[in-house]
Design a protein around this motif. Structure first.
Motif: not given
Length: 390
Positions: A340-343, A371-378, A384-390
């Motif tokens: 998921x993080x790669x995409x 899980x990723x949202x709770x970790x603060x990674x996304x 309904x849009x998703x993005x990666x947290x840089x």
């Protein structure tokens, strides 16, 4: 060595199987690259004479106990290629592409498997990140599809990510895969089916010996052919220190156009692309921009939108945009979060599109997204849009 305006001095191609094998033996000999091959051919007139002179040439250069490639190995490679239905294309022969002929380091010969007529068509190369984002792979496939409809054959390197997406988009129209190993070796293995389809409906080429498993030094050699074969190179998602950036620099050094799809400044996969644009490469957003920059396949600057409109009128059916679905292998399923993080990138995409790209059950993906949202990674955004947290 004497050069003409574009590349090596012209030499006559081999006229028999025996002479072709001697060409192969000479090029497979230790320390004989393209420049040395052409110099020896120019000085001695034939591959046979060059092979006889080569040990002495090596000795005067300080190389002791030099031996040419075993003629039996060269013959075995040639016979194996013929049995497999491959073609060995030599410099000066009718199928030898004009793009290669204009290179100072033109390959004297290369193996080809598939439709040789694509070598004489208008060619564009598309390269980019192996760990491409979902947006990057869809951009590559859509751009390749549109350029294929416009009459171009798309060249790439059969790597995962952008390369694979470009081949998939161009496959119905024409695509050439330039591989780093032998023409009979698929790397990475996950592209086995794609390679088989290209061998059937497109063309796979390599200057390396049959059966060779690619190693690190082979990829830069391959990259110069990807750029040299094409009229222009298009870069989609390339980091600052990446093979795609090497290909782009090769293209510039070879006098080819370099076209770049820009990316977000915070996305490391776009650092090389943005640097190329800063340094003078042409920014492109779609196939129309590409055609405006280099002309149409027939040198008629007709916008792609008009060509597609004409196609729809003739066929009576609208053209549907294709979607890229990267293969998800068992090892990737075990680590869905990493995939998921790669995409994902800094540029937001729809959650349902991400699920389609992953080709996994929505429940599985939704759980990992939480899980990723709770970790603060996304980060979730409206709509309904998703993005990666840089």
């Amino acid at each position: 060595m004497t050069h003409d305006l574009f590349g090596p001095a012209p030499i006559l191609p081999p006229k028999s199987a025996d002479e072709t094998i001697r060409w192969l033996q000479l090029y497979r000999s230790r320390r004989v690259g393209p420049a040395t091959f052409y110099r020896l051919m120019t000085e001695h007139g034939s591959a046979g004479a060059a092979l006889l002179a080569l040990p002495e040439v090596a000795r005067t250069s300080g190389v002791k106990n030099y031996a040419c490639c075993d003629p039996m190995l060269a013959e075995q490679e040639y016979r194996a290629g013929m049995r497999a239905g491959f073609s060995l294309i030599c410099a000066g022969s009718p199928h030898y592409p004009i793009g290669f002929a204009r290179l100072s380091e033109a390959p004297p010969l290369f193996w080809a498997h598939g439709r040789l007529e694509f070598l004489s068509r208008p060619l564009l190369s598309i390269v980019g990140a192996r760990n491409a984002s979902s947006l990057g792979t869809r951009m590559a496939r859509k751009l390749a599809d549109d350029l294929g409809r416009a009459g171009f054959v798309v060249v790439s390197g059969l790597a995962r990510g952008v390369d694979a997406a470009a081949h998939l988009g161009a496959l119905p129209h024409g695509t050439i895969a330039v591989v780093a190993g032998g023409v009979d070796v698929v790397y990475p293995a996950e592209n086995t089916d794609l390679a088989a389809n290209i061998s059937r409906d497109g063309l796979v080429i390599s200057e390396q010996p049959l059966g060779l498993q690619p190693q690190a030094p082979h990829f830069p050699q391959r990259n110069r052919l990807i750029s040299g074969l094409a009229k222009a190179t298009i870069v989609i998602e390339a980091a600052l220190k990446s093979g795609s950036l090497i290909t782009a620099r090769n293209a510039g050094d070879q006098g080819r156009d370099v076209l770049v799809v820009p990316g977000h400044p915070f996305d490391g996969r776009s650092g090389g692309c943005n640097a190329l644009i800063r340094d003078g490469a042409t920014l492109v957003r779609n196939a129309d921009d590409v055609i405006e920059a280099i002309g149409t396949a027939k040198n008629e600057r007709q916008p792609l939108s008009k060509q597609i409109e004409s196609h729809e009128t003739l066929s009576g059916n609208p053209i549907k945009e294709t979607e890229y679905k990267p293969t998800v292998h068992p090892h990737q399923q075990k680590d869905v979060q990493s995939h998921i993080m790669a995409l994902l990138s800094i540029n937001p995409i729809a959650e349902d599109q991400l699920i389609r790209d992953l080709d996994l059950p929505s429940a599985t993906v939704s759980a990992k997204l939480l899980d990723l949202e709770l970790e603060g990674a996304i980060m979730r955004q409206s709509g309904g849009l998703l993005s990666r947290v840089i």
